[in-house]
Every structure is written in C-alpha cells, then in structure tokens.
Design a protein around this motif. Structure first.
Motif, PDB file in Angstrom:
ATOM      1  N   ILE A   3       0.837  -1.199   0.000  1.00 17.58           N
ATOM      2  CA  ILE A   3       0.000   0.000   0.000  1.00 17.58           C
ATOM      3  C   ILE A   3       0.871   1.248   0.000  1.00 17.58           C
ATOM      4  O   ILE A   3       0.633   2.192  -0.760  1.00 17.58           O
ATOM      5  N   VAL A   4       1.898   1.257   0.811  1.00 17.15           N
ATOM      6  CA  VAL A   4       2.765   2.424   0.928  1.00 17.15           C
ATOM      7  C   VAL A   4       3.541   2.645  -0.367  1.00 17.15           C
ATOM      8  O   VAL A   4       3.656   3.776  -0.854  1.00 17.15           O
ATOM      9  N   VAL A   5       4.066   1.584  -0.943  1.00 17.39           N
ATOM     10  CA  VAL A   5       4.804   1.701  -2.203  1.00 17.39           C
ATOM     11  C   VAL A   5       3.884   2.201  -3.308  1.00 17.39           C
ATOM     12  O   VAL A   5       4.252   3.080  -4.092  1.00 17.39           O
ATOM     13  N   ASN A   6       2.686   1.649  -3.367  1.00 20.73           N
ATOM     14  CA  ASN A   6       1.723   2.082  -4.384  1.00 20.73           C
ATOM     15  C   ASN A   6       1.373   3.564  -4.210  1.00 20.73           C
ATOM     16  O   ASN A   6       1.309   4.308  -5.188  1.00 20.73           O
ATOM     17  N   ASN A   7       1.158   3.991  -2.975  1.00 17.50           N
ATOM     18  CA  ASN A   7       0.857   5.412  -2.724  1.00 17.50           C
ATOM     19  C   ASN A   7       2.011   6.308  -3.156  1.00 17.50           C
ATOM     20  O   ASN A   7       1.803   7.375  -3.738  1.00 17.50           O
ATOM     21  N   GLY A   8       3.233   5.889  -2.883  1.00 21.78           N
ATOM     22  CA  GLY A   8       4.394   6.668  -3.288  1.00 21.78           C
ATOM     23  C   GLY A   8       4.538   6.759  -4.799  1.00 21.78           C
ATOM     24  O   GLY A   8       4.827   7.824  -5.352  1.00 21.78           O
ATOM     25  N   ILE A   9       4.309   5.644  -5.480  1.00 21.14           N
ATOM     26  CA  ILE A   9       4.410   5.629  -6.941  1.00 21.14           C
ATOM     27  C   ILE A   9       3.342   6.512  -7.562  1.00 21.14           C
ATOM     28  O   ILE A   9       3.616   7.304  -8.472  1.00 21.14           O
ATOM     29  N   VAL A  10       2.128   6.416  -7.064  1.00 14.36           N
ATOM     30  CA  VAL A  10       1.034   7.225  -7.609  1.00 14.36           C
ATOM     31  C   VAL A  10       1.279   8.706  -7.326  1.00 14.36           C
ATOM     32  O   VAL A  10       1.014   9.559  -8.176  1.00 14.36           O
ATOM     33  N   LEU A  11       1.824   9.036  -6.165  1.00 17.43           N
ATOM     34  CA  LEU A  11       2.124  10.427  -5.832  1.00 17.43           C
ATOM     35  C   LEU A  11       3.190  10.993  -6.770  1.00 17.43           C
ATOM     36  O   LEU A  11       3.038  12.093  -7.306  1.00 17.43           O
ATOM     37  N   ILE A  12       4.255  10.245  -6.998  1.00 19.31           N
ATOM     38  CA  ILE A  12       5.308  10.713  -7.901  1.00 19.31           C
ATOM     39  C   ILE A  12       4.790  10.820  -9.325  1.00 19.31           C
ATOM     40  O   ILE A  12       5.105  11.774 -10.044  1.00 19.31           O
ATOM     41  N   ASP A  13       3.977   9.870  -9.744  1.00 19.41           N
ATOM     42  CA  ASP A  13       3.398   9.937 -11.086  1.00 19.41           C
ATOM     43  C   ASP A  13       2.515  11.168 -11.240  1.00 19.41           C
ATOM     44  O   ASP A  13       2.539  11.830 -12.279  1.00 19.41           O
TER      45      ASP A  13
END
Length: 144
Positions: A3-13
């Motif tokens: 969940i945390v990795v996905n949130n970080g990736i979506v935020l950077i995207d």
C-alpha cells in the motif's frame, strides 16, 4: 508495504503529470531541455500532495479499520450464529496470541509510513530535482 509503495508511486506519477501540465501551459511541451521555475516545481509538488491526500488517507484508514478486529482479538462464531443463532462473541483466545501483535505492527507501521509518504516523498522529490538541476548545470559547464 504494498500500500505504501503504491501510494508513493502514484504520488510521484501525479507530480510528473502536474509538471507536464505546467510545461504545456508555458508553451514548452516540445522542448526537452526546458526546466520549470523553482516556484512552479514547488506548486506541482504541493498540488499533487493536495490532490492525492484523500486517496492515500482513505486507503490507510480502511486498512487500519479492517485490521482492528484482528488486533483486539475479536472472535465471532459464524457457524454457531447460522446453526444455533448464537454468535458467541468474545475477545482474546488462542488466535489472538499470534495475530494480535502482528496486526498491531501492521497498523502502526502503516500509519507511520503513510505520514512518511505524504511528507518525505515530496520533500525528497524536491531535493533530488534540485540536485539534478545543479549537477546538470555543472556538467554542461564542464563540457564547454
């Protein structure tokens, strides 16, 4: 962790998408060497953080709420509920000895990592972007 990795990736995207929109507004969409002004870069990062705040928090909150019964050791006898209309609801038991500490670990880890995602990821993005700009200027000056 997913969940945390996905949130970080979506935020950077989303930050990258915001930067591209600002570049398009400036009329420099075809210029690969164009760098946004520092204020526009900060605006893109702040806008992405503001837009992604609700989905990130909702994801973390729903996961924490879903893990709370496991963390407190809530047990419900669903078979007894269906057959005898007696749910036999109680806290604790043999399963809670193992699963409760694991659930509390995941809950607190997720809460801590969510705040790190919302604060540290945009900050690190800004720092690395500034470092990238300075190093590219340095190497362009070296090249002549």
């Amino acid at each position: 962790a997913g969940i945390v990795v996905n949130n970080g990736i979506v935020l950077i995207d989303f930050i990258e998408l915001s930067r591209q929109r600002l570049r398009d507004q400036a009329g420099k969409e075809d210029d690969p060497d164009y760098l946004l002004p520092d204020e526009d870069l900060r605006h893109a990062i702040a806008f992405a953080g503001k837009v992604r705040l609700r989905p990130v928090l909702l994801t973390a909150i729903t996961t924490v709420l879903g893990l709370l019964p496991l963390a407190v050791g809530l047990n419900i006898d669903f078979i007894g509920l269906l057959l005898k209309y007696d749910a036999n609801i109680y806290f604790g038991g043999d399963n809670a000895i193992f699963w409760s500490p694991m659930a509390w670990t995941v809950i607190f880890g997720l809460v801590f990592a969510t705040f790190l995602t919302l604060i540290l990821v945009p900050l690190m993005y800004l720092l690395f972007e500034r470092l990238n700009r300075k190093s590219s200027k340095f190497f362009k000056n070296l090249a002549g």
